[in-house]
Design an enzyme around this catalytic site. Structure first.
Site, PDB file in Angstrom:
ATOM      1  N   ASP A   1       0.847  -1.249  -0.051  1.00  0.00           N
ATOM      2  CA  ASP A   1      -0.135   0.020   0.117  1.00  0.00           C
ATOM      3  C   ASP A   1       0.796   1.375  -0.013  1.00  0.00           C
ATOM      4  O   ASP A   1       2.072   1.343   0.380  1.00  0.00           O
ATOM      5  CB  ASP A   1      -0.978  -0.139   1.303  1.00  0.00           C
ATOM      6  CG  ASP A   1      -0.431   0.095   2.380  1.00  0.00           C
ATOM      7  OD1 ASP A   1      -0.031   1.337   2.754  1.00  0.00           O
ATOM      8  OD2 ASP A   1      -0.700  -0.591   3.448  1.00  0.00           O
ATOM      9  N   PHE A   2       0.213   2.424  -0.517  1.00  0.00           N
ATOM     10  CA  PHE A   2       0.804   3.709  -0.539  1.00  0.00           C
ATOM     11  C   PHE A   2       1.641   4.069   0.449  1.00  0.00           C
ATOM     12  O   PHE A   2       2.768   4.758   0.532  1.00  0.00           O
ATOM     13  CB  PHE A   2      -0.394   4.603  -0.766  1.00  0.00           C
ATOM     14  CG  PHE A   2       0.089   6.102  -1.123  1.00  0.00           C
ATOM     15  CD1 PHE A   2       0.539   6.458  -2.536  1.00  0.00           C
ATOM     16  CD2 PHE A   2       0.155   7.180  -0.178  1.00  0.00           C
ATOM     17  CE1 PHE A   2       0.983   7.704  -2.575  1.00  0.00           C
ATOM     18  CE2 PHE A   2       0.523   8.297  -0.547  1.00  0.00           C
ATOM     19  CZ  PHE A   2       0.936   8.620  -1.835  1.00  0.00           C
TER      20      PHE A   2
END
Length: 257
Positions: free
Chosen positions: A109-110
């Protein structure tokens, strides 16, 4: 030999098989001058395949590439982003990304960093991301506060997340400071933002999340090009063979599950 068009495109390094399916649904692929639909088959030896009007030639199939990238925080694990954020392909030289069909295997994830596989081997990607395939991944997780042992044991045994129990996990305390706890976590599944959601559900908050290894593929100081954020390295032949051997377990065990 007839093969589904999305499989051909993945084998030729145009895109992963799932990405190729998206391209077909977007009417970007033609077979002998006609728009391809999902399920259509072609013979690479005699049929004409085009993507966005460009002829795909099997004799110019790109060399297979296998990369371990140390993804920084703030980079998206996709090949494009509608919000124009930095993507993982931006971290690689153009010789590895242009016309090769390279893509990430799974996601990170980011707001997380660490080990991410990229390849243009569509068959391997499909196997490694199969929902029945559980490739262990190791994380360093910095948590605010001090989760008690009974809470960590609950995580180890599995918790109910979105109505479904998680698989057992390895959770080990590495060190504690005045206000934080560093954990080593090994998961064999990869639901969306799984670690962050579990930690929050248990009443705590993740301050930093870094993936250090995918199975035995490690981000290690021994590999100077993969130990720093944003850097990458090509997998060794033995590592590639290991991944393929692990992936082939899906085929062998499919009928047993």
């Amino acid at each position: 030999m007839l093969e589904r068009v999305q499989k051909i495109l993945s084998q030729w390094g145009v895109a992963s098989r799932r990405r190729a399916e998206d391209m077909i649904l977007a009417r970007r692929v033609k077979l002998n001058g006609k728009i391809v639909t999902l399920g259509d088959k072609a013979d690479p030896s005699c049929d004409r395949l085009e993507v966005d009007g460009k002829l795909i030639q099997p004799n110019k199939r790109p060399k297979l590439i296998y990369i371990l990238l140390n993804k920084p925080v703030g980079v998206v694990s996709t090949c494009d982003d509608p919000q124009n954020r930095s993507i993982v392909l931006d971290l690689l030289p153009k010789k590895l990304t242009q016309g090769t069909g390279i893509h990430p295997v799974g996601r990170l994830d980011f707001n997380s960093s660490g080990a991410l596989l990229l390849t243009n081997d569509g068959d391997l990607t499909l196997k490694l991301t199969h929902p029945r395939y559980h490739l262990p991944k190791t994380y360093e997780v910095l948590v605010k506060g001090h989760p008690p042992e009974e809470t960590l044991q609950q995580w180890r045994e599995g918790v109910i997340l979105m109505g479904k129990k998680t698989l057992p996990a390895e959770v080990e305390v590495i060190r504690r400071s005045a206000q934080q706890t560093q954990l080593k976590v090994v998961l064999t599944e990869g639901r969306n933002r799984q670690i962050r959601r579990i930690v929050e559900q248990l009443g705590f908050r993740v301050l930093r999340l870094h993936r250090t290894a995918i199975d035995s593929l490690c981000l290690s100081p021994n590999h100077k090009n993969s130990s720093s954020s944003g850097h990458y390295r090509l997998l060794t032949p033995s590592e590639i063979d290991f991944l393929k051997d692990r992936a082939n377990l899906i085929i062998e065990n499919k009928g047993k599950l």
